[in-house]
Design a protein around this motif. Structure first.
Motif, short mmCIF file in Angstrom:
data_model
loop_
_atom_site.label_atom_id
_atom_site.label_comp_id
_atom_site.label_asym_id
_atom_site.label_seq_id
_atom_site.Cartn_x
_atom_site.Cartn_y
_atom_site.Cartn_z
N PRO A 20 0.84 -1.07 -0.12
CA PRO A 20 -0.02 -0.04 0.13
C PRO A 20 0.73 1.29 -0.12
CG PRO A 20 -0.07 -1.09 2.02
CD PRO A 20 0.66 -2.12 1.31
N SER A 21 0.26 2.39 -0.40
CA SER A 21 1.00 3.59 -0.45
C SER A 21 1.68 3.94 0.94
CB SER A 21 0.05 4.70 -1.06
OG SER A 21 -0.92 4.87 0.06
N ASP A 22 0.86 3.77 1.95
CA ASP A 22 1.55 4.13 3.24
C ASP A 22 2.26 2.93 3.85
OD1 ASP A 22 -0.72 2.51 3.63
OD2 ASP A 22 -1.50 3.83 5.23
N LEU A 72 5.57 -2.88 -6.95
CA LEU A 72 4.60 -1.93 -7.52
C LEU A 72 4.01 -1.33 -5.99
CD1 LEU A 72 2.68 -0.37 -9.15
CD2 LEU A 72 1.03 -2.28 -8.99
N ARG A 73 4.05 0.03 -5.89
CA ARG A 73 3.63 0.87 -4.70
C ARG A 73 2.32 1.00 -5.29
NH1 ARG A 73 3.44 6.27 -3.11
NH2 ARG A 73 3.44 6.56 -0.76
N LEU A 74 1.21 0.66 -4.50
CA LEU A 74 -0.19 0.78 -4.93
C LEU A 74 -0.51 2.20 -4.50
CD1 LEU A 74 -1.73 -2.61 -3.55
CD2 LEU A 74 -1.23 -1.85 -5.85
N PRO A 75 -1.53 2.97 -5.31
CA PRO A 75 -2.03 4.33 -5.01
C PRO A 75 -2.96 4.33 -3.74
CG PRO A 75 -3.38 3.44 -6.71
CD PRO A 75 -2.27 2.30 -6.50
N ASP A 76 -3.25 3.25 -3.15
CA ASP A 76 -4.14 3.17 -2.03
C ASP A 76 -3.56 3.10 -0.68
OD1 ASP A 76 -6.47 3.86 -3.77
OD2 ASP A 76 -6.82 1.70 -4.11
N LEU A 81 -7.28 -0.77 1.59
CA LEU A 81 -7.18 -1.86 0.91
C LEU A 81 -7.59 -3.12 2.17
CD1 LEU A 81 -4.21 -1.45 -1.08
CD2 LEU A 81 -6.61 -1.66 -1.81
N GLU A 82 -7.79 -2.85 3.24
CA GLU A 82 -7.83 -3.73 4.40
C GLU A 82 -9.36 -4.59 4.29
OE1 GLU A 82 -7.25 -4.35 9.17
OE2 GLU A 82 -7.14 -2.41 8.48
N PRO A 83 -10.52 -3.93 3.94
CA PRO A 83 -11.50 -4.72 3.99
C PRO A 83 -11.72 -5.74 2.74
CG PRO A 83 -12.17 -2.44 4.44
CD PRO A 83 -10.67 -2.62 3.90
N ALA A 84 -12.21 -6.74 2.83
CA ALA A 84 -12.13 -7.77 1.65
C ALA A 84 -12.84 -7.15 0.37
CB ALA A 84 -12.74 -9.10 2.15
N ALA A 85 -13.93 -6.41 1.01
CA ALA A 85 -14.89 -5.89 -0.43
C ALA A 85 -14.23 -5.08 -1.08
CB ALA A 85 -16.28 -5.20 0.13
N ARG A 90 -9.44 -3.11 -6.49
CA ARG A 90 -8.54 -2.13 -6.55
C ARG A 90 -7.09 -2.25 -7.05
NH1 ARG A 90 -10.24 2.70 -4.06
NH2 ARG A 90 -12.17 2.76 -3.10
N ILE A 91 -6.53 -3.50 -6.33
CA ILE A 91 -5.41 -4.04 -6.77
C ILE A 91 -5.25 -4.41 -8.16
CG2 ILE A 91 -3.65 -5.77 -6.34
CD1 ILE A 91 -4.49 -5.98 -3.25
#
Length: 284
Positions: A20-22, A72-76, A81-85, A90-91
């Motif tokens: 994730p981005s952070d 890959l550093r994701l934008p989110d 990204l923690e919730p399954a839904a 997004r990934i």
């Protein structure tokens, strides 16, 4: 770093480490385990079907063919990204956006970030086009990641089709329910990949005799004993490239392809150069 030249020609499965981005980039410490997974999947596949293996994107390192693992550093951020839904969607969107848009590439992604729920991974996309298989490293620590990766990769190849397989799970589409030993059983077992089976009975999704999609025919599987060498000679300054990835030559080069692969070559002259039709090679 940039992507290294692929050691295999044809439609490829590219392996990515994503965070994730952070988050913290732990690709260096994770790389060996991910490479071990790729080796385990290849060995397991060959044990199930000696004629085929997944065509992972590998490069020729000093130690031999090595998985070319991208980072890959994701934008989110991780909290999003923690919730399954919506996590896999997004990934997948980020991976496809960061890629080259090639219809010839599928991705196996190892996501290293917070992941709620016991969903170990997800695979989605087109059976004969772009697709992404995602392993959520934090979601199922008791389940071998190689097993999760192989399971999701099968989904990225097309999974058990919705129509046709006699043992399709009524409550879990694109899974089979005839045996818990099947790699596409809906419940991930806590055991090594090598103890699972690629389509128990060979009657649902791999090597079957039915009229529905057969993953054994996937063009992302390398035909182990049916390789043909293609040699390209370049006269002048420029390059020759193939529509399907595999050939990008500025000098003489030889690559190996699956027998029967249809590929178009394109000559690209260097700056200030032009192509000249010498009238040779017509009427083949």
């Amino acid at each position: 770093r940039g992507d290294r030249p692929a050691a295999t020609a044809g439609r490829a499965i590219r392996v990515l480490y994503a965070y994730p981005s952070d988050g913290v980039d732990r690709s260096v410490e994770r790389a060996a385990a991910i490479a071990d997974d790729v080796d385990a999947i290849t060995s397991w596949w060959r044990s199930q079907d000696p004629s085929r293996e997944p065509r992972f994107d590998v490069w020729e390192s000093p130690c031999g063919a090595t998985p070319d693992i991208g980072v890959l550093r994701l934008p989110d951020p991780g909290a999003l990204l923690e919730p399954a839904a919506g996590r896999a969607a997004r990934i997948t969107a980020a991976v496809q956006s960061a890629g080259d848009g090639s219809p010839y590439t599928k991705y196996l992604v190892y996501y290293d970030g917070p992941a709620a729920s016991s969903v170990c991974g997800q695979g989605n996309g087109q059976a004969d086009g772009p697709a992404t298989a995602v392993v959520f490293l934090a979601a199922c620590p008791a389940v071998p990641s190689a097993l999760v990766a192989a399971h999701e990769l099968l989904h990225a190849l097309g999974g058990a089709p919705l129509v046709g397989p006699p043992h399709e799970c009524a409550s879990s589409p694109q899974h089979v329910c005839d045996s818990t030993a099947d790699i596409l059983s809906p419940i991930a077992p806590r055991r090594p990949l090598r103890t699972t089976v690629l389509d128990v009975g060979r009657d649902d999704y791999y090597g079957h005799s039915g009229s529905w999609l057969d993953l054994q025919d996937s063009r992302w599987l390398r035909l182990v004993d049916a390789q043909v060498a293609v040699t390209v000679a370049v006269d002048g300054r420029g390059t020759v490239v193939s529509t399907v990835p595999g050939i990008a030559c500025a000098a003489a080069c030889t690559t190996s392809w699956d027998r029967g692969t249809f590929v178009v070559l394109e000559a690209r002259p260097a700056a200030g150069q032009r192509l000249v039709d010498l009238g040779r090679g017509r009427g083949a």
